[in-house]
Design a protein around this motif. Structure first.
Motif, PDB file in Angstrom:
ATOM      1  N   VAL A  31      -9.951 -28.820 -26.942  1.00 47.08           N
ATOM      2  CA  VAL A  31      -8.623 -29.407 -26.711  1.00 47.08           C
ATOM      3  C   VAL A  31      -7.971 -28.788 -25.479  1.00 47.08           C
ATOM      4  O   VAL A  31      -7.393 -29.500 -24.640  1.00 47.08           O
ATOM      5  N   ARG A  32      -8.066 -27.484 -25.327  1.00 50.22           N
ATOM      6  CA  ARG A  32      -7.468 -26.826 -24.163  1.00 50.22           C
ATOM      7  C   ARG A  32      -8.219 -27.176 -22.880  1.00 50.22           C
ATOM      8  O   ARG A  32      -7.607 -27.295 -21.804  1.00 50.22           O
ATOM      9  N   LEU A  33      -9.522 -27.339 -22.979  1.00 54.13           N
ATOM     10  CA  LEU A  33     -10.290 -27.761 -21.817  1.00 54.13           C
ATOM     11  C   LEU A  33      -9.890 -29.174 -21.392  1.00 54.13           C
ATOM     12  O   LEU A  33      -9.725 -29.441 -20.191  1.00 54.13           O
ATOM     13  N   ILE A  34      -9.728 -30.065 -22.347  1.00 56.84           N
ATOM     14  CA  ILE A  34      -9.341 -31.444 -22.026  1.00 56.84           C
ATOM     15  C   ILE A  34      -7.997 -31.467 -21.312  1.00 56.84           C
ATOM     16  O   ILE A  34      -7.803 -32.210 -20.342  1.00 56.84           O
ATOM     17  N   ARG A  35      -7.038 -30.671 -21.795  1.00 60.43           N
ATOM     18  CA  ARG A  35      -5.733 -30.601 -21.106  1.00 60.43           C
ATOM     19  C   ARG A  35      -5.911 -30.187 -19.649  1.00 60.43           C
ATOM     20  O   ARG A  35      -5.290 -30.754 -18.742  1.00 60.43           O
ATOM     21  N   ARG A  36      -6.750 -29.185 -19.428  1.00 63.14           N
ATOM     22  CA  ARG A  36      -6.994 -28.710 -18.064  1.00 63.14           C
ATOM     23  C   ARG A  36      -7.644 -29.807 -17.213  1.00 63.14           C
ATOM     24  O   ARG A  36      -7.273 -30.002 -16.043  1.00 63.14           O
ATOM     25  N   LEU A  37      -8.583 -30.535 -17.793  1.00 64.83           N
ATOM     26  CA  LEU A  37      -9.277 -31.581 -17.043  1.00 64.83           C
ATOM     27  C   LEU A  37      -8.344 -32.743 -16.710  1.00 64.83           C
ATOM     28  O   LEU A  37      -8.355 -33.265 -15.585  1.00 64.83           O
ATOM     29  N   LEU A  38      -7.534 -33.148 -17.671  1.00 61.76           N
ATOM     30  CA  LEU A  38      -6.616 -34.263 -17.427  1.00 61.76           C
ATOM     31  C   LEU A  38      -5.565 -33.894 -16.384  1.00 61.76           C
ATOM     32  O   LEU A  38      -5.172 -34.724 -15.550  1.00 61.76           O
ATOM     33  N   SER A  39      -5.108 -32.652 -16.407  1.00 62.32           N
ATOM     34  CA  SER A  39      -4.121 -32.218 -15.414  1.00 62.32           C
ATOM     35  C   SER A  39      -4.729 -32.185 -14.016  1.00 62.32           C
ATOM     36  O   SER A  39      -4.014 -32.321 -13.019  1.00 62.32           O
ATOM     37  N   HIS A  40      -6.054 -32.028 -13.953  1.00 64.55           N
ATOM     38  CA  HIS A  40      -6.752 -32.030 -12.674  1.00 64.55           C
ATOM     39  C   HIS A  40      -6.993 -33.450 -12.176  1.00 64.55           C
ATOM     40  O   HIS A  40      -7.309 -33.668 -10.999  1.00 64.55           O
ATOM     41  N   GLY A  41      -6.845 -34.422 -13.066  1.00 58.09           N
ATOM     42  CA  GLY A  41      -7.099 -35.809 -12.691  1.00 58.09           C
ATOM     43  C   GLY A  41      -8.453 -36.318 -13.138  1.00 58.09           C
ATOM     44  O   GLY A  41      -8.861 -37.429 -12.770  1.00 58.09           O
ATOM     45  N   ASP A  42      -9.163 -35.520 -13.935  1.00 63.36           N
ATOM     46  CA  ASP A  42     -10.487 -35.926 -14.396  1.00 63.36           C
ATOM     47  C   ASP A  42     -10.390 -36.954 -15.522  1.00 63.36           C
ATOM     48  O   ASP A  42      -9.319 -37.186 -16.105  1.00 63.36           O
ATOM     49  N   TYR A  43     -11.536 -37.554 -15.843  1.00 62.61           N
ATOM     50  CA  TYR A  43     -11.662 -38.529 -16.919  1.00 62.61           C
ATOM     51  C   TYR A  43     -12.490 -37.902 -18.027  1.00 62.61           C
ATOM     52  O   TYR A  43     -13.487 -37.217 -17.758  1.00 62.61           O
ATOM     53  N   VAL A  44     -12.106 -38.155 -19.277  1.00 64.85           N
ATOM     54  CA  VAL A  44     -12.740 -37.461 -20.398  1.00 64.85           C
ATOM     55  C   VAL A  44     -13.118 -38.446 -21.496  1.00 64.85           C
ATOM     56  O   VAL A  44     -12.253 -39.176 -22.015  1.00 64.85           O
ATOM     57  N   ALA A  45     -14.406 -38.454 -21.848  1.00 67.42           N
ATOM     58  CA  ALA A  45     -14.876 -39.124 -23.053  1.00 67.42           C
ATOM     59  C   ALA A  45     -15.054 -38.038 -24.106  1.00 67.42           C
ATOM     60  O   ALA A  45     -15.875 -37.139 -23.949  1.00 67.42           O
TER      61      ALA A  45
END
Length: 385
Positions: A31-45
């Protein structure tokens, strides 16, 4: 930057938005990794194991994250369009469907993060007492090894056709160091790492990278499901020189009323037969217990953030390491283990050389004469023997 239609770019560099697929997305670390990725502009499945979705405590943080993505917060703008939760049980067909859905939605797959982990806590003998505990061995390999291999096999055709991609496997330093009381967890971890080591050579010609990330074993065990087999009294106090991993994990669980183990956790035992004189009784009562540790506020953050930072720094890097140990303590522990192995090898070589010299001296003393060999009984055996 995304393309005009909002989809991720057709090629992704380390600093541009990338598409990730997480094989298990409900852990505090994920969950914390996803937050970091989304804030970077990444896409997450984000793949969601069904047995975890149904667990109220397990999915709480992920549901909170989804609510953030749907909120009107300016710092969360666009997040809901860059994340997709996908129900996936880890079987090959399910993994293939999850990969296909992610590619259809986001246009490509840049990073596959194999991060599912569950730990069976029991000695080897404790896993042999009943058919139920024997099945825990298969369950352990299913959760750590086979499900992740299925994801990798499903992703390879996509990554190979792109001629780029990065597979990251999140394990633990248990991939280097055996853990008493977690033998099957260690075995499954070693199996997955060995698989990835071989895989890296096979897919290197297609520009697909493989990285094994090893945090301390506590990070994975304290943020994922723990399964306890009934304990045999013979092993209850056998680890006198240091606290056992079982005792440490039980202490963490008992610190919270919601996860505390029942008082009957000290299982009753009797000899295997009424007339048995064995001093090592077999466990005949007790149930297998499953728990998700519930850490104090702020503890999960401190526990996982160094690993989250390592994953975001390594993911999609043009020249990533093949193996990365997170944290100085883990690195030192592995270094000491490798040093011990090296010293043992050197000692064995020295001992082996001494034996070779002794054999050579015996041959010299025999004079190399066939007659002497026959007299002394040294030489090749008769063809008739």
């Amino acid at each position: 930057m995304a393309d005009a239609d909002g989809s991720p770019p057709k090629t992704a560099t380390h600093n541009s938005p990338r598409t990730w697929l997480l094989t298990a997305a409900l852990s505090p670390l994920a969950v914390r990794l996803i937050r970091r990725l989304l804030s970077h502009g990444d896409y997450v499945a984000a793949c969601l194991p069904p047995h975890e979705i149904e667990h109220r405590q397990r999915g709480a943080e992920f549901r909170e994250l989804i609510n953030e993505c749907r909120s009107a917060r300016r710092d969360r703008e666009g997040w809901k369009d860059r994340i997709r939760g996908i129900r996936c049980d880890g079987r090959m067909s399910s993994c293939g469907a999850a990969i296909a859905e992610a590619v259809q939605l986001f246009g490509r797959l840049d990073i596959l993060l194999c991060c599912r982990s569950e730990a069976v806590v029991a000695t080897v003998e404790e896993l042999s007492t009943t058919p139920l505990t024997q099945n825990l061995v298969r369950d352990q390999f299913e959760s750590i090894f086979f499900t992740q291999v299925n994801f990798i096999k499903a992703a390879l055709p996509i990554l190979r056709s792109q001629h780029t991609g990065h597979i990251i496997t999140l394990t633990s330093i248990g991939g280097h160091i055996g853990i008493p009381g977690m033998s099957m967890y260690t075995a499954a971890t070693w199996a997955l790492e060995g698989f990835c080591d071989s895989l890296a050579y096979e897919i290197a010609p297609f520009n697909i990278k493989v990285t094994i990330v090893q945090p301390d074993k506590e990070i994975q065990s304290l943020t994922n499901r723990l399964t306890f087999a009934p304990q045999m009294p013979a092993y209850a106090d056998v680890f006198n020189n240091a606290p056992s991993i079982r005792d440490m994990l039980v202490n963490v669980l008992n610190a919270d009323p919601e996860t505390a183990l029942p008082e009957s956790f000290d299982f009753e035992a009797t000899p295997s037969t009424p007339d048995s004189m064995s001093l090592e009784p077999d466990v005949v009562r007790g149930e297998v217990l499953h728990r998700y540790p519930k850490l104090p506020p702020g503890a999960a953050e401190k526990l996982v953030m160094e690993t989250v930072h390592a994953l975001t720094a390594i993911g999609g890097h043009e020249n990533p390491p093949s193996r990365h140990i997170v944290g100085s303590e883990g690195a030192l522990a592995v270094k000491e283990k490798l040093k011990t192995v090296t010293e043992e090898m050197e000692d064995f070589v020295d001992a082996s050389l001494a034996v070779d010299i002794f054999d050579g001296e015996m041959t010299d003393e025999a004079g190399g004469s066939g007659d002497r060999e026959e007299e002394s009984g040294i030489g090749l055996p008769s063809p008739n023997v």
